[in-house]
Design an enzyme around this catalytic site. Structure first.
Site, PDB file in Angstrom:
ATOM      1  N   GLU A 214       0.800  -6.532   0.466  1.00 68.25           N
ATOM      2  CA  GLU A 214      -0.510  -7.120   0.718  1.00 68.25           C
ATOM      3  C   GLU A 214      -0.493  -8.617   0.973  1.00 68.25           C
ATOM      4  O   GLU A 214       0.411  -9.325   0.567  1.00 68.25           O
ATOM      5  CB  GLU A 214      -1.406  -6.865  -0.506  1.00 68.25           C
ATOM      6  CG  GLU A 214      -1.768  -5.411  -0.645  1.00 68.25           C
ATOM      7  CD  GLU A 214      -2.127  -5.028  -2.057  1.00 68.25           C
ATOM      8  OE1 GLU A 214      -1.287  -5.208  -2.951  1.00 68.25           O
ATOM      9  OE2 GLU A 214      -3.246  -4.546  -2.260  1.00 68.25           O
TER      10      GLU A 214
ATOM     11  N   GLY B 185       4.444  -9.334  -6.810  1.00 68.19           N
ATOM     12  CA  GLY B 185       5.798  -9.827  -7.038  1.00 68.19           C
ATOM     13  C   GLY B 185       5.826 -11.062  -7.902  1.00 68.19           C
ATOM     14  O   GLY B 185       4.811 -11.740  -8.087  1.00 68.19           O
ATOM     15  N   GLU B 186       6.994 -11.330  -8.456  1.00 68.54           N
ATOM     16  CA  GLU B 186       7.204 -12.546  -9.251  1.00 68.54           C
ATOM     17  C   GLU B 186       8.061 -13.488  -8.401  1.00 68.54           C
ATOM     18  O   GLU B 186       9.249 -13.232  -8.189  1.00 68.54           O
ATOM     19  CB  GLU B 186       7.898 -12.180 -10.575  1.00 68.54           C
ATOM     20  CG  GLU B 186       8.468 -13.341 -11.345  1.00 68.54           C
ATOM     21  CD  GLU B 186       7.516 -14.513 -11.577  1.00 68.54           C
ATOM     22  OE1 GLU B 186       6.339 -14.305 -11.925  1.00 68.54           O
ATOM     23  OE2 GLU B 186       7.957 -15.669 -11.376  1.00 68.54           O
TER      24      GLU B 186
ATOM     25  N   SER C 104       0.992 -18.136 -15.460  1.00 67.02           N
ATOM     26  CA  SER C 104       0.112 -17.097 -16.000  1.00 67.02           C
ATOM     27  C   SER C 104       0.309 -17.064 -17.509  1.00 67.02           C
ATOM     28  O   SER C 104       1.358 -16.656 -17.986  1.00 67.02           O
ATOM     29  CB  SER C 104       0.473 -15.742 -15.390  1.00 67.02           C
ATOM     30  OG  SER C 104       0.258 -15.788 -14.002  1.00 67.02           O
TER      31      SER C 104
ATOM     32  N   CYS D 217      -4.506  -8.196  -6.449  1.00 68.90           N
ATOM     33  CA  CYS D 217      -3.166  -7.799  -5.996  1.00 68.90           C
ATOM     34  C   CYS D 217      -2.815  -6.385  -6.412  1.00 68.90           C
ATOM     35  O   CYS D 217      -3.115  -5.934  -7.501  1.00 68.90           O
ATOM     36  CB  CYS D 217      -2.091  -8.755  -6.483  1.00 68.90           C
ATOM     37  SG  CYS D 217      -2.407  -9.573  -8.021  1.00 68.90           S
TER      38      CYS D 217
HETATM   39  N1  SAH Z   1       4.023 -12.854 -10.815  1.00 71.08           N
HETATM   40  C1  SAH Z   1       3.280 -14.070 -10.658  1.00 71.08           C
HETATM   41  C2  SAH Z   1       2.450 -14.028  -9.415  1.00 71.08           C
HETATM   42  C3  SAH Z   1       1.281 -13.093  -9.477  1.00 71.08           C
HETATM   43  S1  SAH Z   1      -0.108 -14.102  -9.308  1.00 71.08           S
HETATM   44  C4  SAH Z   1       2.499 -14.368 -11.907  1.00 71.08           C
HETATM   45  O1  SAH Z   1       2.561 -13.564 -12.826  1.00 71.08           O
HETATM   46  O2  SAH Z   1       1.895 -15.411 -12.015  1.00 71.08           O
HETATM   47  C5  SAH Z   1      -1.393 -13.096  -9.676  1.00 71.08           C
HETATM   48  C6  SAH Z   1      -2.218 -13.597 -10.830  1.00 71.08           C
HETATM   49  O3  SAH Z   1      -3.198 -12.607 -11.085  1.00 71.08           O
HETATM   50  C7  SAH Z   1      -1.396 -13.739 -12.108  1.00 71.08           C
HETATM   51  O4  SAH Z   1      -1.932 -14.754 -12.910  1.00 71.08           O
HETATM   52  C8  SAH Z   1      -1.628 -12.400 -12.747  1.00 71.08           C
HETATM   53  O5  SAH Z   1      -1.349 -12.445 -14.119  1.00 71.08           O
HETATM   54  C9  SAH Z   1      -3.078 -12.159 -12.408  1.00 71.08           C
HETATM   55  N2  SAH Z   1      -3.496 -10.762 -12.456  1.00 71.08           N
HETATM   56  C10 SAH Z   1      -2.763  -9.652 -12.272  1.00 71.08           C
HETATM   57  N3  SAH Z   1      -3.513  -8.550 -12.439  1.00 71.08           N
HETATM   58  C11 SAH Z   1      -4.745  -8.977 -12.723  1.00 71.08           C
HETATM   59  C12 SAH Z   1      -5.975  -8.301 -13.004  1.00 71.08           C
HETATM   60  N4  SAH Z   1      -6.056  -6.980 -13.010  1.00 71.08           N
HETATM   61  N5  SAH Z   1      -7.068  -9.062 -13.241  1.00 71.08           N
HETATM   62  C13 SAH Z   1      -6.982 -10.421 -13.215  1.00 71.08           C
HETATM   63  N6  SAH Z   1      -5.857 -11.103 -12.963  1.00 71.08           N
HETATM   64  C14 SAH Z   1      -4.749 -10.381 -12.737  1.00 71.08           C
END
Ligand code: SAH
Length: 347
Positions: A87, A160-161, A215, A334
């Site tokens: 995406e 992804g990370e 995060s 995402c």
């Molecule tokens: N892996 C990286 C990049 C992903 S960024 C990271 O963890 O930061 C996407 C952001 O959206 C991250 O802060 C992630 O924790 C958050 N996220 C993922 N799923 C989510 C959800 N269902 N609701 C709100 N935020 C979410």
């Protein structure tokens, strides 16, 4: 090696092997920098275009596109050459347009609230694929009002990370900020990580002008480890030390993402405890009402409650905002669109 992943030198060598004159090499390199496929390189003879097509292009194609009726957000599902789907999102703001890009197909980090990680990481994306997302979006949504480009800002916050795909991401950042490439200012780029501490320190050296987002989602190890398995390897104290180092070394504020989860991390006590952990650090907190994922069994909070939580942080003099909700009607978060399409095609 694919065309989109080649350096200028590698392009010259690969094209040279076809025995074409130098001005053709320059033409081809220029097209490739714009993410254009050989078939669309209109100033080249057809026979040469066919020769170029014997090497894989290494880009993405738009597989599906949805436009939000609410705010014009565009959600893309890209198809890679091996058939994988991933995406990307284009969001329109008053100051410009931001794209949110993925760095991996799926994710290995296992965060409990996230849809991207449900089936693990299929593979990491290559720099050329990430550049191709941008080129496809520019082509699909051409700039308006005489502007040179549609995309002004990038956030690596898709699936992804990014720090788990470190070398490819750093190469992508070098190319996307280069004057010969899209030339997007590093100051307009953010990278978000779940907190892989040693890689954060490397990143500060390799890309000091890129904004770091972390995060966090919790202020204590017990809650954070339940939500984010990575916290067992790199506990919150180490994450905060790394974030503080970024702020000190770059003079820029680090952004903490904090997804508000009903009954888990959203109380006034949580706000106070979070504030005391962050006090003294050059930082900003981005509050995100959790976007509930069907498979995950965690609750979100209302936007009103998110603003209440914001007030608790502000009372403690912590800079914070509630993230604007974009594309809620098109599965903007995402992992959600890809999951739905995969589920549908699997019947
Ligand atoms: N892996 C990286 C990049 C992903 S960024 C990271 O963890 O930061 C996407 C952001 O959206 C991250 O802060 C992630 O924790 C958050 N996220 C993922 N799923 C989510 C959800 N269902 N609701 C709100 N935020 C979410």
């Amino acid at each position: 090696m694919t065309w989109m992943d080649m350096t200028e030198r590698e392009i010259a060598d690969a094209v040279g092997a076809f025995g074409v004159p130098n001005f053709r090499v320059r033409q081809i390199a220029e097209w490739l920098r714009k993410g254009v496929r050989p078939a669309d390189m209109t100033n080249l003879p057809k026979a040469l275009r066919e020769q170029l097509d014997t090497i894989p292009f290494g880009g993405a194609r738009i597989y599906q596109k949805r436009v939000s009726e609410k705010d014009g957000t565009v959600k893309y599902l890209f198809e890679l050459e091996d058939g994988n789907l991933v995406e990307g999102v284009l969001m329109r703001y008053s100051y410009g347009n931001t794209v949110c890009l993925s760095t991996q197909v799926g994710c290995n980090m296992g965060c409990r609230f996230c849809a991207s990680t449900l089936e693990g990481c299929v593979r990491s994306l290559r720099p050329g694929e990430m550049l191709s997302f941008l080129a496809e979006i520019e082509r699909d949504e051409p700039p308006q009002d005489g502007k040179p480009r549609t995309v002004t800002n990038i956030v690596l916050m898709g699936s992804g990370e990014p720090l788990d795909n470190y070398d490819n991401v750093v190469t992508f950042l070098k190319r996307v900020t280069s004057e010969q490439g899209p030339n997007i200012s590093a100051r307009n780029i953010s990278l978000s990580t779940c907190g892989i501490v040693p890689k954060i320190y490397r990143f500060i050296d390799d890309a000091p002008h890129v904004t770091l987002s972390v995060s966090l989602h919790a202020h204590d190890n017990e809650t954070r480890s339940k939500l984010m398995p990575i916290n067992k390897a790199y506990p919150i104290e180490q994450v905060l030390d790394a974030a503080g180092t970024y702020a000190e070394r770059t003079g820029r504020r680090v952004v903490f993402e904090y997804a508000l989860i009903g009954g888990v991390n959203d109380s006034e006590r949580d706000a106070k405890a979070l504030a005391s952990k962050l006090r003294g650090m050059l930082c900003h907190v981005n509050l995100i009402p959790l976007n509930p994922v069907k498979e995950r069994g965690l609750n979100g909070v209302t936007r009103q409650h998110a603003h209440t939580f914001l007030g608790w942080l502000e009372r403690e003099h912590i800079s914070a905002t509630v993230r604007r909700e974009m594309g809620a009607d098109i599965e903007g978060a995402c992992g959600q669109l890809r999951r739905r399409v995969l589920n549908e095609t699997r019947g």
